[in-house]
Design a protein around this motif. Structure first.
Motif: not given
Length: 679
Positions: A609-611, A634-636, A666-668, A672-675
């Protein structure tokens, strides 16, 4: 970030002088590897139980001679119940036998470490020890009242005996909480402080032993802390010692007797253990770290050259070999306890100097840990997150996890302003010498020096770890802006690790410990100078290899954290790809758990996420072309399952669960942000 900070678990301040982990276990193995097997039977079978006091004394002295720098013989003697035999001699009818037995027990404690200390405690050594303390106190008081009428030999005998008793208590205090609690019941503080108060009138040996014991007893041990805090005279005495400039060499500003330095260092550590000092005395206004610890200890660690110390040690070992006379260990030639050669005495003096440097580093490590310990759920109040999975909300609290920093309080940057001044002397101490980590095939020519040197390297790294942790949490702009300094520090750590090497196995535990502490330092450096460190392919592969090889979650987390920092060098697209693909491999998939474990999984997800939080970075091309968004999505479900599986009842479980839930959310949100970006 992982932190060294002050460890709550018991630990030896004076690690095993002569490591023996490389030796095969068992009495038969000890017999076959010891060169002194033939000398042991007469001592145990005839002399220790002899009706002649001279022979019994000879036997006790011989034990010390036989175990010197010889772990095989020490193990063989231990297997023959030498501890029990020596404890029996503590009730001998002859004082000199008692003194020599106590001396041998003391040496076994120092050379043998936890196992022998635990055996002594289990065999009730504290029973005779308790009877010795008031006798020593009374005799010492008499000598101080009329020193002129006391023969020097009698004084030295009592000083040696006091040193033996106190040092053994110090070692036992670090054996287990059970032993520490038993020693707390003796209320040693007045006894020990009496030696510090009389420091100008008696031998330095029992005074420094008393300070060592006080330093250990005041380490997170409330009974001893409260006993000292209750007496303003004790605190005044400690302050007088650390502020004293007596017996200084005007040019070098170093006490002529190295034990004088050791005493001052120990007293600074005791004061730090006691801080904050209680009001209403003037001492309560003293800033222990700023006014005492740093001014006193920085000059202790700065001038020493470990390379020179190693060279001197090798020269002395060679000199010692030429001085050795084969002794006939017969009853007609009883050995004396002070028969050491000049080379042996110089080696002991060198080791004492090195141990003082190690001690200073240990205290500085605490001073550099400017962050507060993570607060417990009880202190914060546990919030209802709606995801208790039926767990009992009244679970017993676990200890704060020393490898997680949870919501640290803001720190004034001024409190870390002194940290950069320590970097140069600390970096000088992490570089191994030829004696520091000898390979198993060629054992050290002088194990005590090797033990001290390796301990210094590791202690210096622990101090650096806390420095960079503090600088990362409370940034110092002038430090983080100096990218050249960051690269220099980074290269120095790797240079030291290259000398350490990657040899593993029995007898190489210190070498492995060096790597384990160093990776935490690398993570800290990466956080302070994030984006300016170029990810070398060799270094990245070594970190990946270490992460895969270890079963320790804390080390895996440090490796992943370091890789995360390296991946954020803007121009290193290939390095970023190598790291990110490895981090993705740690994520769970298709219902299978993470191959690295839950805590490393959480760190890897957070790192990704940070990278890739800034889509404008040059290396973001790897995210888009590598299909990372689909892999993360797919890992969520599997990540959520892993988070739910964290047991709050285990030590550190609550902190890990809270951290994991934050990363899960944060992952979720990140996916969504990248989508939404549509890139």
């Amino acid at each position: 970030m992982g932190k060294s900070q002050k460890k709550r678990s018991m630990r030896r301040h004076n690690p095993m002088r002569v490591p023996d982990s490389h030796l095969p276990r068992g009495l038969a193995s000890a017999s076959s590897t010891s060169s002194k097997t033939e000398a042991i039977l007469p001592i145990l079978q005839k002399v220790m139980e002899s009706s002649d006091a001279t022979e019994r004394k000879w036997a006790c002295v011989a034990v010390s001679n036989l175990i010197q720098n010889d772990p095989s013989t020490r193990r063989l003697l231990q297997g023959k119940n030498i501890v029990g035999a020596l404890i029996t001699r503590l009730t001998d009818s002859e004082e000199e036998v008692i003194v020599e037995a106590a001396g041998s027990l003391r040496n076994l404690c120092i050379d043998g470490g936890y196992d022998i200390c635990a055996e002594m405690y289990n065999k009730n050594i504290l029973v005779p020890w308790k009877t010795f303390i008031p006798k020593i106190s009374n005799t010492l008081a008499q000598y101080l009242e009329s020193p002129a009428t006391t023969p020097e030999k009698a004084r030295n005998l009592v000083y040696d005996f006091a040193d033996n008793v106190i040092t053994t208590l110090w070692c036992l205090s670090e054996t287990s909480n059970k032993a520490l609690n038993a020693i707390n019941e003796i209320h040693l503080v007045p006894f020990l402080m009496s030696f510090l108060a009389a420091r100008d009138k008696i031998s330095l040996a029992p005074v420094t032993a008393a300070a060592h014991c006080l330093y250990v007893l005041t380490d997170d041990n409330y009974p001893a802390i409260s006993d000292i805090r209750a007496d303003a005279g004790y605190i005044s005495c400690l302050l007088d010692i650390v502020r004293s400039t007596k017996a200084l060499n005007g040019k070098a500003k170093v006490p002529l007797d190295p034990r004088s330095t050791t005493l001052k260092v120990l007293c600074s550590g005791i004061l730090r253990n006691l801080s904050p000092l209680p009001p209403p005395t003037a001492a309560s206004f003293v800033d222990i770290d700023k006014d005492i610890v740093l001014p006193l200890l920085q000059p202790v660690i700065t001038p020493i050259s470990l390379a020179d110390a190693s060279k001197v040690a090798l020269e002395l070992v060679e000199k010692q070999a030429s001085e050795i006379q084969i002794e006939n260990l017969s009853l007609e030639h009883a050995p004396k306890s002070d028969h050491k050669s000049q080379a042996e005495l110089e080696l002991e003096r060198l080791e004492a100097t090195l141990r003082t440097v190690q001690l200073a580093l240990e205290i500085l490590t605490g001073a550099c840990a400017t962050l507060p310990d993570p607060e417990s759920d009880t202190e914060k109040g546990v919030e209802n997150d709606g995801d208790h999975d039926g767990e009992d909300e009244d679970l017993e609290m676990d200890e704060a996890d020393t490898d997680m920093q949870d919501d640290p309080s803001p720190i004034n940057a001024a409190s870390t302003s002194f940290l950069p001044t320590l970097l140069a002397p600390l970096l000088a101490l992490v570089h191994p010498t030829s004696l520091s980590f000898p390979p198993l095939v060629t054992p050290s020519p002088h194990p005590p020096t090797t033990s001290a040197l390796s301990a210094i390297h590791i202690s210096a790294l622990e101090c650096l770890n806390n420095i960079f942790l503090s600088l990362a949490t409370s940034p110092n702009p002038s430090v983080s802006a100096d990218h050249d300094a960051g690269r220099k520090v980074w290269d120095e750590i790797w240079s030291a690790l290259a000398v350490v090497g990657t040899e593993t196995g029995l007898g190489q535990e210190r070498r492995q410990e060096m790597w384990h502490v160093a990776v935490g330092v690398l993570w800290g450096i990466g956080n302070v100078w994030k984006g300016s460190l170029v990810p070398s392919e060799e270094q990245v592969k070594l970190l990946i290899q270490m992460c895969d090889a270890t079963s320790d979650d804390a080390i895996r987390v440090k490796c992943i954290g370091t890789l995360e920092c390296l991946a954020q060098h803007p121009q290193s697209i290939d390095g970023n790809r190598l790291i990110s693909q490895y981090l993705l491999s740690i994520l769970p998939s298709n219902g299978a758990p993470s191959p690295a474990g839950t805590e490393p999984l959480i760190q890897a997800a957070s790192a990704l996420i940070d990278i890739y939080s800034d889509e404008n970075m040059p290396y973001d091309v790897n995210f888009r072309q590598g299909g990372y968004l689909a892999r993360l999505a797919s890992s969520v479900d599997d990540v959520k399952k892993a988070v739910r599986g964290i047991d709050r009842r285990k030590q550190g479980g609550r902190d890990l669960r809270r951290r994991a839930e934050e990363v899960r959310d944060n992952l979720v949100a990140f996916i969504q942000y990248r989508k939404d970006l549509g890139l």
